[in-house]
Design an enzyme around this catalytic site. Structure first.
Site, PDB file in Angstrom:
ATOM      1  N   ASP B  35     132.034  23.231  15.202  1.00 34.40           N
ATOM      2  CA  ASP B  35     130.607  23.545  15.345  1.00 34.40           C
ATOM      3  C   ASP B  35     130.197  23.364  16.797  1.00 34.40           C
ATOM      4  O   ASP B  35     130.493  22.320  17.398  1.00 34.40           O
ATOM      5  CB  ASP B  35     129.762  22.573  14.507  1.00 34.40           C
ATOM      6  CG  ASP B  35     129.696  22.972  13.048  1.00 34.40           C
ATOM      7  OD1 ASP B  35     130.340  23.968  12.677  1.00 34.40           O
ATOM      8  OD2 ASP B  35     128.993  22.280  12.277  1.00 34.40           O
ATOM      9  N   LYS B  92     126.372  30.933  10.795  1.00 33.78           N
ATOM     10  CA  LYS B  92     125.944  30.669   9.422  1.00 33.78           C
ATOM     11  C   LYS B  92     124.709  31.475   9.057  1.00 33.78           C
ATOM     12  O   LYS B  92     123.803  31.648   9.876  1.00 33.78           O
ATOM     13  CB  LYS B  92     125.581  29.186   9.263  1.00 33.78           C
ATOM     14  CG  LYS B  92     126.756  28.231   9.311  1.00 33.78           C
ATOM     15  CD  LYS B  92     126.272  26.805   9.066  1.00 33.78           C
ATOM     16  CE  LYS B  92     127.290  25.749   9.443  1.00 33.78           C
ATOM     17  NZ  LYS B  92     128.482  25.741   8.596  1.00 33.78           N
ATOM     18  N   GLY B 164     127.655  16.647   7.869  1.00 30.60           N
ATOM     19  CA  GLY B 164     126.765  15.811   8.669  1.00 30.60           C
ATOM     20  C   GLY B 164     126.799  14.342   8.322  1.00 30.60           C
ATOM     21  O   GLY B 164     125.932  13.582   8.727  1.00 30.60           O
ATOM     22  N   ARG B 176     140.742  17.987  -3.835  1.00 26.15           N
ATOM     23  CA  ARG B 176     141.523  17.568  -5.005  1.00 26.15           C
ATOM     24  C   ARG B 176     141.098  18.326  -6.265  1.00 26.15           C
ATOM     25  O   ARG B 176     141.925  18.651  -7.121  1.00 26.15           O
ATOM     26  CB  ARG B 176     141.394  16.059  -5.247  1.00 26.15           C
ATOM     27  CG  ARG B 176     142.223  15.220  -4.289  1.00 26.15           C
ATOM     28  CD  ARG B 176     142.385  13.801  -4.830  1.00 26.15           C
ATOM     29  NE  ARG B 176     143.078  12.934  -3.878  1.00 26.15           N
ATOM     30  CZ  ARG B 176     144.402  12.843  -3.792  1.00 26.15           C
ATOM     31  NH1 ARG B 176     145.183  13.562  -4.585  1.00 26.15           N
ATOM     32  NH2 ARG B 176     144.965  12.026  -2.918  1.00 26.15           N
ATOM     33  N   GLY B 225     132.426  16.366   6.762  1.00 27.70           N
ATOM     34  CA  GLY B 225     132.657  14.933   6.881  1.00 27.70           C
ATOM     35  C   GLY B 225     133.904  14.537   7.650  1.00 27.70           C
ATOM     36  O   GLY B 225     134.224  13.364   7.765  1.00 27.70           O
ATOM     37  N   GLY B 246     132.382  19.693  12.069  1.00 26.17           N
ATOM     38  CA  GLY B 246     131.003  19.989  12.436  1.00 26.17           C
ATOM     39  C   GLY B 246     130.497  18.962  13.422  1.00 26.17           C
ATOM     40  O   GLY B 246     130.835  18.975  14.607  1.00 26.17           O
ATOM     41  N   SER B 247     129.718  18.025  12.900  1.00 25.18           N
ATOM     42  CA  SER B 247     129.095  17.021  13.753  1.00 25.18           C
ATOM     43  C   SER B 247     130.130  16.074  14.371  1.00 25.18           C
ATOM     44  O   SER B 247     129.851  15.439  15.383  1.00 25.18           O
ATOM     45  CB  SER B 247     128.107  16.224  12.911  1.00 25.18           C
ATOM     46  OG  SER B 247     127.437  17.077  11.994  1.00 25.18           O
TER      47      SER B 247
END
Lengths: 184, 305
Positions: B35, B92, B164, B176, B225, B246-247
């Site tokens: 990101d 996005k 995030g 999973r 995450g 991402g973050s």
């Protein structure tokens, strides 16, 4: 490294070859041939530099290791790369000049039938994805063209393609590569 | 817009077919998609070895903090990021917002993420992705959700995780769940596949294809995450084809170093000695969030159906 290696593995095993993923210098040992797959040429080159694989690989290919290079793999081998990152250079082992993403962005990616020299006249399904554009072919032998531009070239033991035979069910080019590798 | 199976132009070439749409995802495999919110971030990501970048105005951690309606990014920003790098650029759009998708396609973006990270525009329907020439990636929490998205035309899937948070637990849960869903198909006959398709709300043809392939029929990345090289390698060992971060990168202390380390960890995911080396001395990771500390109605993964 990074890219569509699993698809090449499947194609090569379908034509009877044994395969090994090359991630370090040690993995190069006793290979009969190597595939440089499609992916992002910047990512692959950087990773190879970081782990010290770039030089040993260049030496092996310069020493005559049969090589099948598709898309990004072709860029990695090229003498000259334009529109790449500022300091991006090819290995200089293949006497062609390529423009990265020379056919445009993803929305311009396409499929087209190709006529390949030496493939019994039947067309080959060409899958082009953000493909490099070959701007000059130097001393290489042109194996196929599309719209007047070379899309497959051969030089010594290197066969380099702008398109992706590993994404199709046509195994003729992988067969040809295995023949190159086993006649060494 | 192109016809369903791609459009044909004058020189016998077909553009925008499902093969080239899914094919780009195949080229991204083994890579990291990062990101970025500025052209500078995009260049750092490219220098670190990202195989693509996701152009957006706010990373998920900030969307979560600031609240309000999260929409498609300003085309000026998307364009400036497209001009600053040579690797593919994704962007996005909101779930169900097919006009945002049309705009992104007109900009010439390489991939569209129909994403739960933005505020959904339609609470029943996702975008019909077949007519577009540009490929789509969509999130999923389990096999049924993945196959519903593929049947709408998604050419790539990512497990949702919880964006995030810097907490990998939901990404693990979703990866999973997809694996378990596919494993369960082993040995089923056709009648049993039909029943299973009904149970999980997935088209039976796609379920049969998963059974035959032993995996999803398109490339599947992990997202939501991932904050450390170890997180990336964990997801790779759970069988995904690559990772979105991402973050996790630009909310950390030393983004370039962390980005390089996550790229290396994604390639050398099965080599703990390399992971040990690249994990050392990265500075602070992004501060994480415990999932139970998030109010239920603020969980992003629950968006999309």
């Amino acid at each position: 490294m990074q890219g569509a290696f699993a698809e090449h593995v499947r194609a090569l095993e379908a034509v009877g070859a044994k395969t090994r993923l090359v991630k370090t210098e040690g993995d190069l040992e006793a290979l009969d041939g190597i595939v440089l797959p499609g992916g992002e040429s910047t990512t692959m080159t950087m990773l190879m530099e970081r782990v010290g694989l770039l030089e040993p690989l260049r030496n092996a290919i310069a020493g005559g290791l049969p090589t099948l290079a598709t898309c990004a793999g072709m860029i990695v081998l090229a003498r000259e790369v334009t529109d790449g990152m500022e300091d991006q250079r090819g290995m200089g082992l293949l006497d062609i000049s390529v423009r990265r993403n020379g056919y445009g962005r993803q929305v311009d990616s396409f499929e087209a039938s190709l006529h390949l020299a030496g493939l019994n006249g039947k067309t080959f399904p060409g899958v082009f994805i953000r493909s490099p554009l070959v701007e000059s072919t130097g001393t290489t032998e042109v194996v196929a063209t599309h719209d007047g531009r070379a899309v497959a070239v051969r030089q010594g033991q290197i066969l380099a393609l702008c398109f992706h035979p590993e994404l199709t069910n046509d195994r003729r080019l992988h067969q040809e590569f295995v023949r190159m590798a086993s006649s060494e | 817009m192109a016809e369903r199976n791609g459009s044909r132009n004058g020189n016998r070439a077909v553009k925008g077919s499902f093969k080239v749409k899914a094919g780009l995802a195949q080229m991204l495999k083994g890579g990291v998609i990062m990101d970025v919110v500025t052209p500078e971030h995009a260049r750092i990501a490219q220098d670190a070895g990202a195989c693509a970048v996701m152009a957006l105005e706010r990373v998920p951690a900030d969307i979560r903090k600031e609240g309000g309606v999260a929409r498609m990014s300003d085309p000026t920003l998307v364009r400036s990021i497209m001009e600053s790098v040579t690797i593919p650029v994704m962007a996005k759009c909101r779930i169900g917002h097919f006009v945002e998708a049309q705009i992104l396609e007109a900009l010439g973006i390489d991939y569209i993420d129909e994403s739960e990270v933005l505020t959904p525009a339609d609470e029943e329907n996702h975008i019909d992705k077949h007519p577009f020439k540009v490929p789509f990636v969509c999130g999923c929490r389990d096999l049924g959700e993945a196959l519903r998205r593929i049947s709408e035309g998604a050419a790539m899937i990512r497990t949702k995780g919880e964006a995030g948070t810097g907490n990998v637990v939901e990404a693990v849960r979703h990866a999973r769940a997809v694996n378990a869903g596919i494993r369960k198909l082993h040995g089923m006959n056709h009648a049993e596949l039909v029943h299973e398709a009904k149970q999980i709300g997935a088209p039976v043809e796609l379920l049969a294809e998963c059974q035959r392939l032993g995996r999803l029929p398109v490339v599947n990345f992990a997202a939501g995450g991932i904050a450390t090289p170890a997180d990336a390698a964990l997801m790779m060992q759970l069988g995904v084809d690559g990772v979105f971060v991402g973050s996790g990168i630009f909310k950390s202390e030393d983004p370039l170093k962390r980005a390089k380390a996550i790229v290396a960890a994604t390639t050398y995911f099965d080599k703990p000695e390399v992971l040990a080396e690249v994990s050392a001395g990265l500075g602070k990771a992004m501060p994480g969030l415990e999932i139970p500390a998030i109010p239920k109605d603020e969980l992003l993964a629950a968006r999309g159906w």
